[in-house]
Structures are given as C-alpha cells and as structure tokens.
Design an enzyme around this catalytic site. Structure first.
Site, PDB file in Angstrom:
ATOM      1  N   HIS A  19      37.151   1.144  11.336  1.00 17.77           N
ATOM      2  CA  HIS A  19      36.318  -0.048  11.166  1.00 17.77           C
ATOM      3  C   HIS A  19      36.014  -0.321   9.688  1.00 17.77           C
ATOM      4  O   HIS A  19      35.554  -1.405   9.350  1.00 17.77           O
ATOM      5  CB  HIS A  19      35.016   0.148  11.940  1.00 17.77           C
ATOM      6  CG  HIS A  19      34.558  -1.049  12.722  1.00 17.77           C
ATOM      7  ND1 HIS A  19      35.367  -2.120  13.067  1.00 17.77           N
ATOM      8  CD2 HIS A  19      33.342  -1.347  13.243  1.00 17.77           C
ATOM      9  CE1 HIS A  19      34.670  -2.993  13.757  1.00 17.77           C
ATOM     10  NE2 HIS A  19      33.434  -2.560  13.875  1.00 17.77           N
ATOM     11  N   ASN A  66      27.878  -5.658  12.396  1.00 17.58           N
ATOM     12  CA  ASN A  66      27.461  -6.787  13.226  1.00 17.58           C
ATOM     13  C   ASN A  66      26.602  -7.813  12.500  1.00 17.58           C
ATOM     14  O   ASN A  66      26.400  -8.907  13.009  1.00 17.58           O
ATOM     15  CB  ASN A  66      26.718  -6.285  14.471  1.00 17.58           C
ATOM     16  CG  ASN A  66      27.621  -5.483  15.378  1.00 17.58           C
ATOM     17  OD1 ASN A  66      28.825  -5.376  15.156  1.00 17.58           O
ATOM     18  ND2 ASN A  66      27.050  -4.902  16.398  1.00 17.58           N
ATOM     19  N   ASP A  91      39.235  -5.027   9.778  1.00 18.64           N
ATOM     20  CA  ASP A  91      40.161  -4.336  10.666  1.00 18.64           C
ATOM     21  C   ASP A  91      40.551  -5.230  11.842  1.00 18.64           C
ATOM     22  O   ASP A  91      39.753  -6.040  12.295  1.00 18.64           O
ATOM     23  CB  ASP A  91      39.532  -3.045  11.184  1.00 18.64           C
ATOM     24  CG  ASP A  91      38.210  -3.289  11.912  1.00 18.64           C
ATOM     25  OD1 ASP A  91      37.246  -3.737  11.253  1.00 18.64           O
ATOM     26  OD2 ASP A  91      38.135  -3.045  13.131  1.00 18.64           O
ATOM     27  N   ASN A 112      32.979  -8.424  15.731  1.00 22.43           N
ATOM     28  CA  ASN A 112      31.571  -8.799  15.580  1.00 22.43           C
ATOM     29  C   ASN A 112      31.178  -9.157  14.150  1.00 22.43           C
ATOM     30  O   ASN A 112      30.291  -9.989  13.942  1.00 22.43           O
ATOM     31  CB  ASN A 112      30.663  -7.708  16.132  1.00 22.43           C
ATOM     32  CG  ASN A 112      30.724  -7.660  17.639  1.00 22.43           C
ATOM     33  OD1 ASN A 112      30.951  -8.658  18.303  1.00 22.43           O
ATOM     34  ND2 ASN A 112      30.535  -6.475  18.197  1.00 22.43           N
TER      35      ASN A 112
END
Length: 187
Positions: A19, A66, A91, A112
């Site tokens: 991530h 997020n 990513d 997100n």
C-alpha cells in the site's frame, strides 16, 4: 507549480507494504535528485523544489490512506495549484508488479485514497500514476494483502516499476503529460 503526491500510510509498521508504493516512489524521486521530503505541513511531509524555473511540490500525506485527499486539498488550496497540475501516485491491484500506468483522470477503482481525493475536490480530473502490486492469491483478504510486504520474487519487478515511475515523474516536470503517458504506458 506541479504537485506530485505519493500515497501511503505513515509509520514503521507500514513502511515496506504494498500500500506504500506511492511513498516509495516519492522517496526514490527525492533521493535521485538530492531532495529531502522532511518539512511538515497539513499533516504531511513535503518539499518544494525548483526544476527548470518551475516549482515542484512533493507530498507524502501522513493522514493514513483513507484521508489522503484532505492533505492534498490543503496543499492545493494553500499553493493555489490547479487540479490539472496534480499527479497522485498509488498502488493498483489490477496491474501486476513491475507495471505502471499513467492516466489523465478517472474513477477511484476501489482505492480509498483516490476515493477520498475525488471527494475532497468534487472532481476526478487529476493525473494518476498507478503502480502495480497484483492481486492476492487464494483466499487472502485484500486488506491483508495490501498491508503485507512484497515477497522475494516480486521485489525485482517492484523496484523496476518504482524506477519507471520516478523517470515518468521527472519527465512530467518538463514535458506535457500526454507525451509522458505515450512513453511510459508502452511497457
């Protein structure tokens, strides 16, 4: 002024995870140019550099993935950066490790950090550089996969994609984005 943002999660726990490839690209770009992304503002690490007479802002939001859009929006407002001059690196599960893709705009694709950025700006019209991380095998949950580290077989491909992403960012600093897309979306 151009703004290049790498998405990721802050802290040692997330440092080498899939991530965080957006952070990895920003770090590699900074290292390649002897820049330090260490200033703090708007819940982010950042630096402002000058490249061929134009300011370039590198940003690593520290808000967790997020809420990335909140930090990006704060910088865009503060520096009066047009949405078309923002490139977000993140990513992508739909690309295999070793592949990158540049896009002028688009949806969030389930990411997100991109969803929050779209929400913050009320627009999908910002540039993206997607770095492939592939999909989990078997029944592994996506969240466990993206928060996991790259295996030994993936690492050479990931390093290659990070280097390609750095070159694409450097190219965008003095070339039209469409030309950069035409070169780096070929591989």
């Amino acid at each position: 002024m151009k703004c290049i943002v790498g998405l990721g999660n802050p802290g040692k726990k997330y440092e080498k995870t899939r991530h965080n490839v957006g952070f990895m690209v920003i770090d590699e770009l900074a290292d390649a140019n002897n820049w330090n992304v260490t200033q703090e503002k708007f819940k982010s690490l950042y630096t402002v550099e000058h490249v061929q007479g134009e300011k370039v802002l590198l940003v690593k939001p520290q808000t967790y993935m997020n809420l990335s859009g909140e930090a990006i929006r704060a910088f865009a407002d503060y520096y009066d950066i047009d949405l078309e001059d923002i490139l977000v690196i993140y990513d992508d599960l739909d690309l295999p490790p070793g592949k990158i893709r540049l896009r002028q705009k688009g949806g969030h694709g389930g990411h997100n950090g991109i969803r929050n950025t779209i929400d913050q700006f009320g627009s999908k019209d910002f540039k993206r550089l997607r770095v492939g991380i592939g999909r989990p095998q078997g029944r592994m949950a996506v969240v466990d996969y993206v928060l996991g580290t790259f295996n030994e077989e993936e690492k050479p491909d990931v390093e290659d994609s990070i280097q390609q992403a750095v070159k694409a960012c450097e190219a965008w600093m003095d070339q039209p984005f469409l030309e950069v897309m035409n070169v780096y979306n070929q591989s």
